[in-house]
Scaffold this motif. Structure first.
Motif, short mmCIF file in Angstrom:
data_model
loop_
_atom_site.label_atom_id
_atom_site.label_comp_id
_atom_site.label_asym_id
_atom_site.label_seq_id
_atom_site.Cartn_x
_atom_site.Cartn_y
_atom_site.Cartn_z
N GLY A 145 74.51 20.82 44.60
CA GLY A 145 73.67 20.64 43.41
C GLY A 145 72.23 20.30 43.81
N MET A 146 72.10 19.40 44.79
CA MET A 146 70.74 19.03 45.25
C MET A 146 70.03 20.23 45.87
SD MET A 146 70.40 15.23 46.79
CE MET A 146 72.00 14.75 47.36
N LEU A 147 70.79 21.01 46.62
CA LEU A 147 70.21 22.22 47.21
C LEU A 147 69.69 23.15 46.12
CD1 LEU A 147 69.83 24.48 49.36
CD2 LEU A 147 72.26 24.97 49.14
N GLY A 148 70.51 23.38 45.11
CA GLY A 148 70.09 24.25 44.01
C GLY A 148 68.89 23.68 43.26
N ASP A 149 68.92 22.35 43.02
CA ASP A 149 67.81 21.70 42.30
C ASP A 149 66.51 21.85 43.10
OD1 ASP A 149 69.67 20.85 40.45
OD2 ASP A 149 69.87 18.83 41.31
N ASN A 150 66.61 21.59 44.42
CA ASN A 150 65.41 21.69 45.27
C ASN A 150 64.84 23.10 45.24
OD1 ASN A 150 65.11 19.09 46.18
ND2 ASN A 150 66.33 19.39 48.03
N LEU A 151 65.72 24.06 45.32
CA LEU A 151 65.25 25.45 45.36
C LEU A 151 64.58 25.83 44.04
CD1 LEU A 151 65.34 27.50 47.59
CD2 LEU A 151 67.45 28.41 46.67
N ARG A 152 65.20 25.42 42.94
CA ARG A 152 64.63 25.77 41.63
C ARG A 152 63.31 25.06 41.39
NH1 ARG A 152 69.48 25.49 39.72
NH2 ARG A 152 69.19 23.32 39.11
N LYS A 153 63.28 23.74 41.66
CA LYS A 153 62.09 22.95 41.32
C LYS A 153 61.02 23.00 42.39
CE LYS A 153 64.49 19.31 38.73
NZ LYS A 153 63.66 18.93 37.60
N ARG A 154 61.46 23.03 43.69
CA ARG A 154 60.48 22.83 44.77
C ARG A 154 60.43 23.99 45.75
NH1 ARG A 154 63.54 17.71 44.34
NH2 ARG A 154 62.35 16.46 42.86
N LYS A 155 61.13 25.07 45.42
CA LYS A 155 61.06 26.34 46.16
C LYS A 155 61.53 26.24 47.60
CE LYS A 155 57.04 27.71 43.44
NZ LYS A 155 55.65 28.15 43.49
N SER A 156 62.37 25.25 47.92
CA SER A 156 62.90 25.16 49.27
C SER A 156 64.20 24.36 49.26
CB SER A 156 61.89 24.49 50.20
OG SER A 156 62.42 24.43 51.51
N ALA A 157 65.06 24.61 50.26
CA ALA A 157 66.29 23.83 50.38
C ALA A 157 65.96 22.38 50.71
CB ALA A 157 67.17 24.43 51.46
N LYS A 193 66.33 14.86 41.23
CA LYS A 193 65.77 15.75 40.21
C LYS A 193 64.37 15.30 39.81
CE LYS A 193 70.01 17.47 38.19
NZ LYS A 193 70.95 17.49 37.09
N VAL A 194 64.13 13.99 39.92
CA VAL A 194 62.84 13.43 39.52
C VAL A 194 61.91 13.29 40.73
CG1 VAL A 194 61.74 11.51 38.33
CG2 VAL A 194 64.10 12.13 37.77
N LEU A 195 62.48 12.81 41.83
CA LEU A 195 61.69 12.50 43.02
C LEU A 195 62.27 13.23 44.23
CD1 LEU A 195 59.58 10.48 44.40
CD2 LEU A 195 61.55 8.99 44.75
N ASN A 196 61.44 13.95 44.96
CA ASN A 196 61.90 14.66 46.14
C ASN A 196 62.39 13.67 47.19
OD1 ASN A 196 62.31 16.37 48.29
ND2 ASN A 196 60.13 16.70 48.69
N TYR A 208 50.54 31.65 55.11
CA TYR A 208 50.28 30.21 54.98
C TYR A 208 51.10 29.61 53.83
CZ TYR A 208 46.85 31.00 58.57
OH TYR A 208 46.26 31.33 59.78
N GLU A 209 50.47 29.11 52.76
CA GLU A 209 51.24 28.39 51.73
C GLU A 209 52.23 29.30 51.00
OE1 GLU A 209 48.04 28.88 51.69
OE2 GLU A 209 47.53 29.92 49.83
N ASP A 210 52.09 30.61 51.16
CA ASP A 210 53.05 31.53 50.53
C ASP A 210 54.15 31.98 51.50
OD1 ASP A 210 52.09 31.49 47.97
OD2 ASP A 210 50.67 33.13 48.29
N ASP A 211 54.24 31.33 52.64
CA ASP A 211 55.35 31.58 53.57
C ASP A 211 56.53 30.74 53.06
OD1 ASP A 211 57.02 32.03 55.72
OD2 ASP A 211 55.86 30.80 57.14
N LEU A 212 57.25 31.28 52.08
CA LEU A 212 58.29 30.51 51.38
C LEU A 212 59.64 30.64 52.07
CD1 LEU A 212 57.51 31.65 47.71
CD2 LEU A 212 56.73 29.56 48.84
N TYR A 213 60.48 29.66 51.85
CA TYR A 213 61.87 29.70 52.31
C TYR A 213 62.56 30.89 51.66
CZ TYR A 213 66.76 28.23 52.80
OH TYR A 213 68.11 28.18 53.08
N ALA A 214 63.36 31.62 52.45
CA ALA A 214 63.98 32.85 51.93
C ALA A 214 65.24 32.60 51.10
CB ALA A 214 64.29 33.80 53.08
N GLY A 215 65.80 31.40 51.17
CA GLY A 215 66.94 31.06 50.29
C GLY A 215 68.31 31.30 50.88
#
Lengths: 102, 324
Positions: free
Chosen positions: B10-22, B86-89, B127-134
């Motif tokens: 769940g945390m993994l999914g939340d991180n990916l959705r909200k913060r774009k990374s595992a 969910k509130v704080l990384n 650079y900042e657009d080098d995102l985690y591939a998921g």
């Protein structure tokens, strides 16, 4: 045993989940780094029979697969074992862990 | 009993959705490795890290934390942690890493960039657009979170006009090359691992190293992506004798890495078996995946070294700078 047709359609048999050619030889389990803890042929048989409860009861086992494909590289029937396990994970996530939105 | 699976995923999914990374990293932790390398922004060909090398020290730290909870009744604690996350990384608190650990992994990215430059391969970086591939979300069956992330990555590549991607690890290679085309409509970016790019160029080594090692094939490179000969031919040309362990190439044995979060104990057992197979052949083990390297290193006994293939290639193919 009750055949769960909704479960069968969730697996999209023949599409995402393909284990009909499994000959139950056990090569997968013999090679698995986890040993007999993980028995894809048993899981897949339950799934093909639509035995939802038996599959979901193995949730932890399903998540212990390494997806390393050592079994798949040696499967005489050419089953996509890792992708099948991944498909089962999506069902477990939805039906057991309540992670449908994930 | 594994680490509580539902809350961890769940945390993994939340991180990916909200913060774009595992495991969401600070921007400097993602791009800091480029310092002083003068890599241009964007371009038709880019080096794409998918944050994998940068993330491994955090994965390592997180696994050490999670291992404390394996076999214990900790479902409630993990459920609270998921709600807080969910509130704080929580990543910076749960996965504390030292500057030294991060620098060691960054150095491998610098090796790879130097190798591509030495081979005269033109490339940029996002650079900042080098995102985690998921990849982790995909493997764990979090399909919706993965699909959203894959689309984000595809959008970033399209926005920068990228046509070719050079990857630096097997997992990102597999996601971008083999999985994205099945989930992102029209995804047609050409994807190659840096090992494939270098091997294609048939480079001549500047230094013959004269060393003997054993090579651990990553399951993903070997069985998913067919990257088998490239690291071997590059090492051979660099004057390195590569001894094959029990179970190698297409029949390689897993490092245990995929279980490090949910089943840390089993992960360590499998890693120990693999280190045993490898060290029976040579005490110098070479890997080509940051996750394999970290997982094998964690259990390697004294006297057995686990290094990345780029550590050797950079010495063989990049001219040594003349001291001032």
């Amino acid at each position: 045993m009750k055949v769960d047709t909704e479960f069968l359609s969730a697996l999209k048999l023949g599409g995402e989940f393909d284990a009909r050619m499994c000959i139950n030889c056990g090569t997968c389990t013999a090679l698995c780094p986890l040993g007999v803890e993980l028995m894809p042929r048993r899981l897949f048989r339950y799934a093909l029979l639509g035995n939802r409860d038996a599959v979901l009861g193995e949730a932890e086992t399903i998540f212990s697969c390494l997806l390393c494909r050592l079994c798949e590289a040696n499967c005489p029937a050419g089953i996509h074992i890792a992708e099948n396990v991944r498909t089962l994970r999506t069902v477990v996530n939805r039906d057991v862990y309540g992670l449908a939105e994930a | 009993m594994p680490v509580p699976i539902a809350s961890t995923l769940g945390m993994l999914g939340d991180n990916l959705r909200k913060r774009k990374s595992a495991l969401p990293l600070r921007r400097r932790a993602v791009t800091g490795w480029t310092h002083g390398l003068d890599i241009p922004r964007g371009g038709e060909t880019v080096l794409y890290t998918g944050q994998m090398w940068q993330m491994v020290p955090a994965i390592d730290a997180m696994s050490r934390q999670l291992a404390k909870y394996e076999g214990r009744s900790s479902a409630r604690l993990f459920s609270v942690a998921r709600s807080m996350n969910k509130v704080l990384n929580l990543t910076p608190f749960l996965a504390r890493t030292s500057a030294r650990e991060r620098a060691a992994f960054d150095e491998r990215l610098r090796n790879i960039a130097k190798l591509l430059k030495a081979a005269q391969v033109p490339f940029g970086y996002l650079y900042e657009d080098d995102l985690y591939a998921g990849g982790l979300a995909h493997d764990e069956g979090l399909d919706e979170a993965f699909r959203v992330q894959a689309q984000r990555v595809a959008d970033a590549l399209r926005r920068h006009g990228v046509r070719r991607v050079i990857t630096v690890d097997p997992h990102t290679t597999n996601m971008l090359r083999s999985v994205y085309p099945t989930v992102v409509p029209g995804f047609d970016v050409q994807v190659k691992s840096y090992l494939e790019v270098l091997a294609e160029r048939r480079l001549s080594a500047t230094t013959k190293l004269g060393e003997t090692v054993t090579f651990h094939d990553s399951c993903v490179y070997a069985r998913y992506e067919g990257v088998l000969e490239e690291p071997r031919s590059l090492m051979k040309e660099g004057g390195i004798t590569v001894l094959e362990p029990e179970m190698s190439g297409k029949l390689t044995f897993c490092c245990g890495g995929p279980l490090e979060s949910l089943f840390p104990g089993k992960s360590a057992e499998i890693a120990s078996r693999r280190v045993g197979q490898l060290s029976a052949v040579s005490k110098r083990v070479v890997t080509a995946c940051p996750l394999c390297m970290a997982n094998l290193k964690r259990v390697a006994p004294a006297g057995v070294t686990i290094e990345d293939v780029s550590d050797y290639l950079v010495k063989a193919y990049c001219p040594t700078p003349v001291p001032a």
